[in-house]
Design an enzyme around this catalytic site. Structure first.
Site, short mmCIF file in Angstrom:
data_model
loop_
_atom_site.label_atom_id
_atom_site.label_comp_id
_atom_site.label_asym_id
_atom_site.label_seq_id
_atom_site.Cartn_x
_atom_site.Cartn_y
_atom_site.Cartn_z
N GLU A 130 -1.90 -10.19 -3.42
CA GLU A 130 -2.49 -9.13 -4.23
C GLU A 130 -2.32 -7.79 -3.55
O GLU A 130 -2.20 -7.69 -2.34
CB GLU A 130 -3.98 -9.43 -4.47
CG GLU A 130 -4.12 -10.54 -5.47
CD GLU A 130 -5.45 -11.25 -5.40
OE1 GLU A 130 -5.90 -11.72 -6.43
OE2 GLU A 130 -6.03 -11.35 -4.30
N CYS A 143 -3.65 -0.51 -0.98
CA CYS A 143 -3.98 -1.52 0.03
C CYS A 143 -2.97 -2.65 -0.12
O CYS A 143 -2.89 -3.29 -1.16
CB CYS A 143 -5.40 -2.00 -0.23
SG CYS A 143 -5.90 -3.32 0.86
N CYS A 150 -3.89 -15.91 5.33
CA CYS A 150 -4.00 -15.27 6.64
C CYS A 150 -3.95 -16.34 7.72
O CYS A 150 -4.48 -17.42 7.55
CB CYS A 150 -5.31 -14.49 6.76
SG CYS A 150 -5.43 -13.61 8.34
N CYS A 154 -11.45 -15.72 9.98
CA CYS A 154 -12.72 -15.02 10.11
C CYS A 154 -13.71 -15.63 9.11
O CYS A 154 -13.36 -15.83 7.95
CB CYS A 154 -12.55 -13.53 9.87
SG CYS A 154 -11.36 -12.82 11.01
N CYS A 157 -14.62 -13.91 5.68
CA CYS A 157 -13.51 -13.39 4.87
C CYS A 157 -12.96 -14.46 3.94
O CYS A 157 -12.59 -15.55 4.37
CB CYS A 157 -12.41 -12.88 5.80
SG CYS A 157 -10.93 -12.37 4.90
N CYS A 385 -12.58 -5.67 -0.16
CA CYS A 385 -12.17 -6.29 1.11
C CYS A 385 -12.54 -7.76 1.20
O CYS A 385 -13.64 -8.14 0.87
CB CYS A 385 -12.85 -5.61 2.28
SG CYS A 385 -12.72 -3.86 2.24
N1 SAH Z 1 -6.44 -8.95 8.80
C1 SAH Z 1 -6.66 -7.58 9.01
C2 SAH Z 1 -6.51 -6.74 7.78
C3 SAH Z 1 -7.02 -7.28 6.49
S1 SAH Z 1 -8.75 -7.44 6.29
C4 SAH Z 1 -8.02 -7.38 9.61
O1 SAH Z 1 -8.82 -8.30 9.65
O2 SAH Z 1 -8.26 -6.28 10.09
C5 SAH Z 1 -9.33 -5.80 5.89
C6 SAH Z 1 -10.79 -5.53 6.30
O3 SAH Z 1 -11.72 -6.17 5.39
C7 SAH Z 1 -11.12 -6.06 7.67
O4 SAH Z 1 -11.90 -5.16 8.40
C8 SAH Z 1 -11.91 -7.28 7.33
O5 SAH Z 1 -12.67 -7.70 8.41
C9 SAH Z 1 -12.71 -6.83 6.15
N2 SAH Z 1 -13.31 -7.91 5.39
C10 SAH Z 1 -12.88 -9.19 5.29
N3 SAH Z 1 -13.70 -9.90 4.48
C11 SAH Z 1 -14.66 -9.07 4.05
C12 SAH Z 1 -15.76 -9.20 3.16
N4 SAH Z 1 -16.02 -10.35 2.55
N5 SAH Z 1 -16.55 -8.12 2.94
C13 SAH Z 1 -16.25 -6.94 3.52
N6 SAH Z 1 -15.22 -6.75 4.36
C14 SAH Z 1 -14.42 -7.80 4.63
FE1 SF4 Z 2 -7.43 -12.57 8.25
FE2 SF4 Z 2 -9.55 -11.98 6.82
FE3 SF4 Z 2 -9.76 -12.18 9.46
FE4 SF4 Z 2 -8.43 -10.11 8.39
S1 SF4 Z 2 -10.61 -10.53 8.17
S2 SF4 Z 2 -7.80 -11.41 10.12
S3 SF4 Z 2 -7.52 -11.10 6.57
S4 SF4 Z 2 -9.24 -13.83 8.05
#
Ligand code: SAH
Ligand code: SF4
Length: 410
Positions: A130, A143, A150, A154, A157, A385
């Site tokens: 996406e 974005c 991924c 995390c 996420c 995000c």
């Molecule tokens: N993988 C990279 C970039 C993509 S994530 C990273 O982790 O930095 C983009 C941002 O969205 C990151 O800061 C991530 O931690 C945040 N993010 C992920 N899941 C989220 C959620 N459910 N609510 C708010 N922010 C989130």
């Molecule tokens: Fe991957 Fe989501 Fe962690 Fe970013 S926040 S590194 S997209 S698992």
């Protein structure tokens, strides 16, 4: 998050799969490759393969570059500065294809989301990612994604829960920007040579979609260098932000070879908590991560590092955390972005109360940092995000299991 990736309860050896997954490797390229996203050198090589003599290659590259990235040409017929013969020869071997759009959604706040289909893996099942456009008064931010799914897990996420991972090729990274300009009719708008007064809608790019960009380093580097090229898409590196969850060994390299703005997904101020939220922290703990930030090439007050901090109720949102956060980033030219957690089905977390976010933000502000709270955008279309998760997930359980077995190391 399913049980197989739940955090281990003991201090014993941490399963490697909990920290990171391995991407699928056998990417099946289309028969006719697209020229979109090739570096200038790679484009010259491609022209060489269809018989363009070496002495002409530089000029042809320059012409094609202009058509692809300034004029937005979608086929070779449009490239009228090239001879008819060359256009026909190009069309016989290549395309100017962008990723295929399979769905487009527009949020009530103007955010637009495209679901893109990319060529699949060895089983020829296509992959989907996406890409989201977020209009604001003074800019328009695109974005983009760096991986299908991924490599990391995390726990807050949604993308991290996706099992299937494949790295995007550089062309697929650039293709997202080109595609957005197509869909927004952005090619026709005036760009200014120095970036001032640019009327283009896509003015900024953030690599904050699916995937961990520093685990797909070469493609991200090559792709972003094409996006920043001043004779082409011309989105300056100060307007490109790469977000990483903290792949320490590649941070300095990103500074040297990409030179974009850097954002770090921090989310916790102690190793103990960060180990849970961002399991990669077990490999690259906070001290190493912050050292890498201090040493990030080009970091200065004019080029600050953004620290992203997702607000999780009762987990990381106390005022003690806020004060520790200020201490932690001391000495680093920094911005701190507080992100309200975007919930997704089955998540174990909740977003902090608004009052708490405000108090947290005040502590940071009083310590001298701007602490904007990132307004969630496009919630109605699940584009905010961490909510980017494609239809690849709609495989049957059995199919998923089979693919997972191929994709993952334990
Ligand atoms: N993988 C990279 C970039 C993509 S994530 C990273 O982790 O930095 C983009 C941002 O969205 C990151 O800061 C991530 O931690 C945040 N993010 C992920 N899941 C989220 C959620 N459910 N609510 C708010 N922010 C989130
Ligand atoms: Fe991957 Fe989501 Fe962690 Fe970013 S926040 S590194 S997209 S698992």
């Amino acid at each position: 998050m399913t049980a197989s990736f739940a955090a281990p309860q003991t201090d014993g050896a941490v399963s490697a799969a909990f920290i990171e997954k391995r991407p699928l490797e056998q990417y099946v390229a289309p028969d006719k490759p697209s020229l979109v996203g090739l570096t200038r050198d790679a484009l010259a090589v491609a022209l060489g393969t269809i018989g363009v003599p070496e002495r002409q290659q530089r000029m042809r590259v320059q012409q094609i570059w202009h058509w692809l990235y300034v004029r937005g040409a979608q086929d070779f017929d449009a490239m009228t500065t090239l001879s008819k013969e060359l256009r026909a020869e190009l069309a016989r071997h290549f395309t100017a294809a962008r990723p295929e759009v399979v769905a487009e959604q527009t949020s009530v706040d103007g955010t637009r989301k495209w679901l893109l289909r990319l060529p699949g893996e060895t089983d020829s099942r296509p992959c989907e990612v996406e890409c989201v456009y977020i209009p604001e008064t003074d800019r328009g931010t695109l974005c983009i994604s760096s991986q299908v799914g991924c490599t990391l897990n995390c726990t807050f996420c949604h993308t991290g829960t996706q099992r299937l991972v494949r790295n995007l090729a550089a062309g697929e990274i650039v293709g997202q920007v080109v595609l957005a300009r197509d869909r927004l009719s952005d090619w026709q708008r005036a760009a200014s040579p120095n970036g001032e007064g640019d009327k283009r809608l896509v003015s900024n790019v953030v690599m904050m979609g699916m995937g961990e960009p520093l685990y797909n380093f070469e493609a991200v580097r090559d792709g972003l260098n094409v996006v920043a090229d001043g004779d082409g898409l011309s989105i300056s590196k100060r307007r490109i932000t790469l977000s990483t969850s903290g792949v320490v060994p590649n941070i300095a390299r990103a500074g040297e070879e990409i030179g974009s703005m850097l954002a770090i997904s921090l989310h916790a101020v102690t190793d103990e908590l960060r180990d849970q939220l961002v399991p990669l922290n077990r490999k690259y703990p906070l001290r190493e991560l912050l050292d890498a930030c201090r040493n990030y090439p080009g970091v200065s007050n004019a080029r600050r590092i953004t620290f992203e901090y997702v607000m999780l109720k009762g987990i990381n949102d106390s005022l003690v955390d806020a004060r520790a956060l200020v201490r932690l980033v001391k000495g680093i030219p920094a911005k701190i972005n507080l992100i309200p957690f975007n919930p997704w089905p089955d998540t174990q977390y909740e977003c902090s109360d608004w009052e708490q976010i405000e108090k947290f933000s005040e502590v940071i502000f009083n310590a001298g940092y701007a602490s904007p709270v990132r307004t969630p955008r496009g919630r109605d279309i699940l584009a905010a995000c961490g909510q980017l998760k494609s239809a690849t997930e709609k495989l049957s359980a059995r199919e998923r299991l089979a693919l997972r077995a191929m994709a993952m190391t334990d």
